[in-house]
Design a protein around this motif. Structure first.
Motif, PDB file in Angstrom:
ATOM      1  N   SER A   1       0.834  -1.201   0.000  1.00 36.54           N
ATOM      2  CA  SER A   1       0.000   0.000   0.000  1.00 36.54           C
ATOM      3  C   SER A   1       0.866   1.246   0.000  1.00 36.54           C
ATOM      4  CB  SER A   1      -0.932  -0.004   1.211  1.00 36.54           C
ATOM      5  OG  SER A   1      -0.174   0.021   2.400  1.00 36.54           O
ATOM      6  N   SER A   2       0.214   2.357  -0.276  1.00 35.93           N
ATOM      7  CA  SER A   2       0.877   3.655  -0.345  1.00 35.93           C
ATOM      8  C   SER A   2      -0.021   4.691   0.306  1.00 35.93           C
ATOM      9  CB  SER A   2       1.117   4.030  -1.812  1.00 35.93           C
ATOM     10  OG  SER A   2       1.499   5.378  -1.946  1.00 35.93           O
ATOM     11  N   GLY A   3       0.576   5.716   0.835  1.00 40.16           N
ATOM     12  CA  GLY A   3      -0.184   6.827   1.405  1.00 40.16           C
ATOM     13  C   GLY A   3      -0.626   7.826   0.356  1.00 40.16           C
ATOM     14  N   LEU A   4      -0.236   7.608  -0.900  1.00 37.34           N
ATOM     15  CA  LEU A   4      -0.635   8.523  -1.968  1.00 37.34           C
ATOM     16  C   LEU A   4      -2.044   8.165  -2.439  1.00 37.34           C
ATOM     17  CD1 LEU A   4       2.694   8.626  -4.024  1.00 37.34           C
ATOM     18  CD2 LEU A   4       1.855  10.290  -2.369  1.00 37.34           C
ATOM     19  N   THR A   5      -2.978   9.086  -2.276  1.00 30.98           N
ATOM     20  CA  THR A   5      -4.376   8.850  -2.627  1.00 30.98           C
ATOM     21  C   THR A   5      -4.900  10.005  -3.473  1.00 30.98           C
ATOM     22  OG1 THR A   5      -5.178   9.948  -0.631  1.00 30.98           O
ATOM     23  CG2 THR A   5      -4.768   7.583  -0.470  1.00 30.98           C
ATOM     24  N   GLY A   6      -6.166   9.918  -3.821  1.00 28.78           N
ATOM     25  CA  GLY A   6      -6.800  10.994  -4.572  1.00 28.78           C
ATOM     26  C   GLY A   6      -6.092  11.255  -5.889  1.00 28.78           C
ATOM     27  N   PHE A   7      -5.753  12.505  -6.124  1.00 29.68           N
ATOM     28  CA  PHE A   7      -5.069  12.929  -7.346  1.00 29.68           C
ATOM     29  C   PHE A   7      -3.741  12.197  -7.520  1.00 29.68           C
ATOM     30  CE2 PHE A   7      -2.129  15.874  -9.498  1.00 29.68           C
ATOM     31  CZ  PHE A   7      -2.807  16.039 -10.695  1.00 29.68           C
ATOM     32  N   PHE A   8      -3.089  11.829  -6.407  1.00 27.09           N
ATOM     33  CA  PHE A   8      -1.781  11.184  -6.439  1.00 27.09           C
ATOM     34  C   PHE A   8      -1.855   9.654  -6.452  1.00 27.09           C
ATOM     35  CE2 PHE A   8      -1.228  15.321  -4.420  1.00 27.09           C
ATOM     36  CZ  PHE A   8      -0.304  15.881  -5.289  1.00 27.09           C
ATOM     37  N   ALA A   9      -3.047   9.085  -6.487  1.00 27.12           N
ATOM     38  CA  ALA A   9      -3.210   7.629  -6.456  1.00 27.12           C
ATOM     39  C   ALA A   9      -2.490   6.919  -7.605  1.00 27.12           C
ATOM     40  CB  ALA A   9      -4.690   7.255  -6.434  1.00 27.12           C
ATOM     41  N   PRO A  10      -2.527   7.432  -8.846  1.00 28.85           N
ATOM     42  CA  PRO A  10      -1.786   6.744  -9.909  1.00 28.85           C
ATOM     43  C   PRO A  10      -0.288   6.627  -9.611  1.00 28.85           C
ATOM     44  CG  PRO A  10      -3.362   8.254 -10.876  1.00 28.85           C
ATOM     45  CD  PRO A  10      -3.343   8.533  -9.395  1.00 28.85           C
ATOM     46  N   LYS A  11       0.292   7.639  -9.007  1.00 26.16           N
ATOM     47  CA  LYS A  11       1.710   7.577  -8.622  1.00 26.16           C
ATOM     48  C   LYS A  11       1.890   6.540  -7.515  1.00 26.16           C
ATOM     49  CE  LYS A  11       6.031   8.754  -8.308  1.00 26.16           C
ATOM     50  NZ  LYS A  11       6.959   8.027  -9.144  1.00 26.16           N
ATOM     51  N   GLY A  12       0.946   6.477  -6.581  1.00 26.85           N
ATOM     52  CA  GLY A  12       1.009   5.471  -5.530  1.00 26.85           C
ATOM     53  C   GLY A  12       0.955   4.063  -6.091  1.00 26.85           C
ATOM     54  N   VAL A  13       0.070   3.828  -7.062  1.00 28.81           N
ATOM     55  CA  VAL A  13      -0.044   2.512  -7.702  1.00 28.81           C
ATOM     56  C   VAL A  13       1.260   2.181  -8.423  1.00 28.81           C
ATOM     57  CG1 VAL A  13      -1.216   1.201  -9.519  1.00 28.81           C
ATOM     58  CG2 VAL A  13      -2.556   2.556  -7.902  1.00 28.81           C
ATOM     59  N   ASP A  14       1.819   3.145  -9.125  1.00 28.92           N
ATOM     60  CA  ASP A  14       3.074   2.892  -9.832  1.00 28.92           C
ATOM     61  C   ASP A  14       4.201   2.558  -8.848  1.00 28.92           C
ATOM     62  OD1 ASP A  14       4.629   2.864 -12.343  1.00 28.92           O
ATOM     63  OD2 ASP A  14       5.683   4.543 -11.394  1.00 28.92           O
ATOM     64  N   ASN A  15       4.287   3.277  -7.748  1.00 27.90           N
ATOM     65  CA  ASN A  15       5.314   2.986  -6.738  1.00 27.90           C
ATOM     66  C   ASN A  15       5.147   1.575  -6.184  1.00 27.90           C
ATOM     67  OD1 ASN A  15       6.267   5.597  -7.053  1.00 27.90           O
ATOM     68  ND2 ASN A  15       5.414   6.350  -5.133  1.00 27.90           N
ATOM     69  N   ILE A  16       3.903   1.195  -5.907  1.00 31.48           N
ATOM     70  CA  ILE A  16       3.640  -0.151  -5.392  1.00 31.48           C
ATOM     71  C   ILE A  16       4.070  -1.199  -6.424  1.00 31.48           C
ATOM     72  CG2 ILE A  16       1.836  -1.783  -4.706  1.00 31.48           C
ATOM     73  CD1 ILE A  16       0.247   0.710  -3.701  1.00 31.48           C
ATOM     74  N   LYS A  17       3.706  -0.982  -7.690  1.00 25.62           N
ATOM     75  CA  LYS A  17       4.072  -1.940  -8.741  1.00 25.62           C
ATOM     76  C   LYS A  17       5.585  -2.115  -8.827  1.00 25.62           C
ATOM     77  CE  LYS A  17       0.196  -1.744 -11.938  1.00 25.62           C
ATOM     78  NZ  LYS A  17      -0.227  -1.466 -13.318  1.00 25.62           N
TER      79      LYS A  17
ATOM     80  N   VAL B   1      -8.309   2.399  -4.103  1.00 27.77           N
ATOM     81  CA  VAL B   1      -7.963   3.755  -3.669  1.00 27.77           C
ATOM     82  C   VAL B   1      -8.958   4.173  -2.599  1.00 27.77           C
ATOM     83  CG1 VAL B   1      -7.629   6.141  -4.370  1.00 27.77           C
ATOM     84  CG2 VAL B   1      -7.043   4.294  -5.943  1.00 27.77           C
ATOM     85  N   GLY B   2      -8.479   4.260  -1.366  1.00 28.53           N
ATOM     86  CA  GLY B   2      -9.320   4.668  -0.259  1.00 28.53           C
ATOM     87  C   GLY B   2      -9.052   6.107   0.150  1.00 28.53           C
ATOM     88  N   TYR B   3      -9.636   6.487   1.250  1.00 28.13           N
ATOM     89  CA  TYR B   3      -9.488   7.854   1.749  1.00 28.13           C
ATOM     90  C   TYR B   3      -8.047   8.150   2.165  1.00 28.13           C
ATOM     91  CZ  TYR B   3      -9.997  11.937   4.713  1.00 28.13           C
ATOM     92  OH  TYR B   3      -9.842  13.174   5.283  1.00 28.13           O
ATOM     93  N   ASP B   4      -7.398   7.195   2.829  1.00 29.71           N
ATOM     94  CA  ASP B   4      -6.049   7.451   3.341  1.00 29.71           C
ATOM     95  C   ASP B   4      -4.998   6.472   2.829  1.00 29.71           C
ATOM     96  OD1 ASP B   4      -7.011   5.295   4.720  1.00 29.71           O
ATOM     97  OD2 ASP B   4      -6.385   5.983   6.689  1.00 29.71           O
ATOM     98  N   THR B   5      -5.393   5.517   1.996  1.00 29.15           N
ATOM     99  CA  THR B   5      -4.452   4.511   1.510  1.00 29.15           C
ATOM    100  C   THR B   5      -4.831   4.056   0.098  1.00 29.15           C
ATOM    101  OG1 THR B   5      -4.181   3.661   3.757  1.00 29.15           O
ATOM    102  CG2 THR B   5      -3.425   2.256   1.991  1.00 29.15           C
ATOM    103  N   THR B   6      -3.806   3.828  -0.708  1.00 32.39           N
ATOM    104  CA  THR B   6      -3.969   3.185  -2.006  1.00 32.39           C
ATOM    105  C   THR B   6      -3.283   1.835  -1.892  1.00 32.39           C
ATOM    106  OG1 THR B   6      -3.991   5.267  -3.211  1.00 32.39           O
ATOM    107  CG2 THR B   6      -3.386   3.311  -4.458  1.00 32.39           C
ATOM    108  N   SER B   7      -3.978   0.769  -2.259  1.00 23.97           N
ATOM    109  CA  SER B   7      -3.377  -0.556  -2.142  1.00 23.97           C
ATOM    110  C   SER B   7      -3.520  -1.319  -3.466  1.00 23.97           C
ATOM    111  CB  SER B   7      -4.011  -1.350  -0.997  1.00 23.97           C
ATOM    112  OG  SER B   7      -5.387  -1.506  -1.202  1.00 23.97           O
ATOM    113  N   LEU B   8      -2.637  -2.282  -3.630  1.00 22.36           N
ATOM    114  CA  LEU B   8      -2.627  -3.100  -4.837  1.00 22.36           C
ATOM    115  C   LEU B   8      -2.142  -4.486  -4.471  1.00 22.36           C
ATOM    116  CD1 LEU B   8      -2.819  -3.231  -7.988  1.00 22.36           C
ATOM    117  CD2 LEU B   8      -0.383  -2.650  -8.014  1.00 22.36           C
ATOM    118  N   SER B   9      -2.747  -5.477  -5.094  1.00 24.16           N
ATOM    119  CA  SER B   9      -2.270  -6.849  -4.919  1.00 24.16           C
ATOM    120  C   SER B   9      -2.211  -7.512  -6.293  1.00 24.16           C
ATOM    121  CB  SER B   9      -3.186  -7.637  -3.980  1.00 24.16           C
ATOM    122  OG  SER B   9      -4.483  -7.738  -4.513  1.00 24.16           O
TER     123      SER B   9
END
Length: 114
Positions: free
Chosen positions: A55-71, A93-101
């Motif tokens: 997971s990543s703390g990047l959410t909302g507008f920054f969620a795509p960057k969070g997903v890329d970091n996780i990948k 993509v949640g309120y405070d966390t973006t997660s990927l599995s």
């Protein structure tokens, strides 16, 4: 509170918030290995190695960057376990966390002789 004091307080709060955001490390090197991001059709007959998640703390507008970091992180993890392919689930993509599995597979092929 005077308007001048309110403006000063608002500016100080904004500067502090920006400083806090910029101090968190955001740089992640791109994965340069050989694990392929695939789909379910590509891994038919392959060996499932493990389920990956982060997971990543990047959410909302920054969620795509969070997903890329996780990948990037999970591709390195998959490579370390000998995977040749990863099939991602839908990001959450949640309120405070973006997660990927996803699932890491080892597939025999000419490109991946493992």
């Amino acid at each position: 509170m005077t308007p001048k004091r309110l403006i000063t307080l608002t500016c100080a709060t904004l500067v502090a918030a920006l400083a806090a955001c910029s101090s968190a490390p955001q740089h992640h090197e791109r994965y340069a290995g050989h694990v392929i991001e695939g789909n379910a059709d590509m891994v038919v007959g392959c060996k499932l190695l493990d389920t990956l998640s982060s997971s990543s703390g990047l959410t909302g507008f920054f969620a795509p960057k969070g997903v890329d970091n996780i990948k990037q992180t999970l591709l390195r993890q998959a490579d370390g376990m000998g995977a040749t392919h990863v099939v991602w689930d839908k990001p959450n993509v949640g309120y405070d966390t973006t997660s990927l599995s996803g699932k890491a597979y080892q597939c025999p092929s000419a490109d991946h002789p493992r």
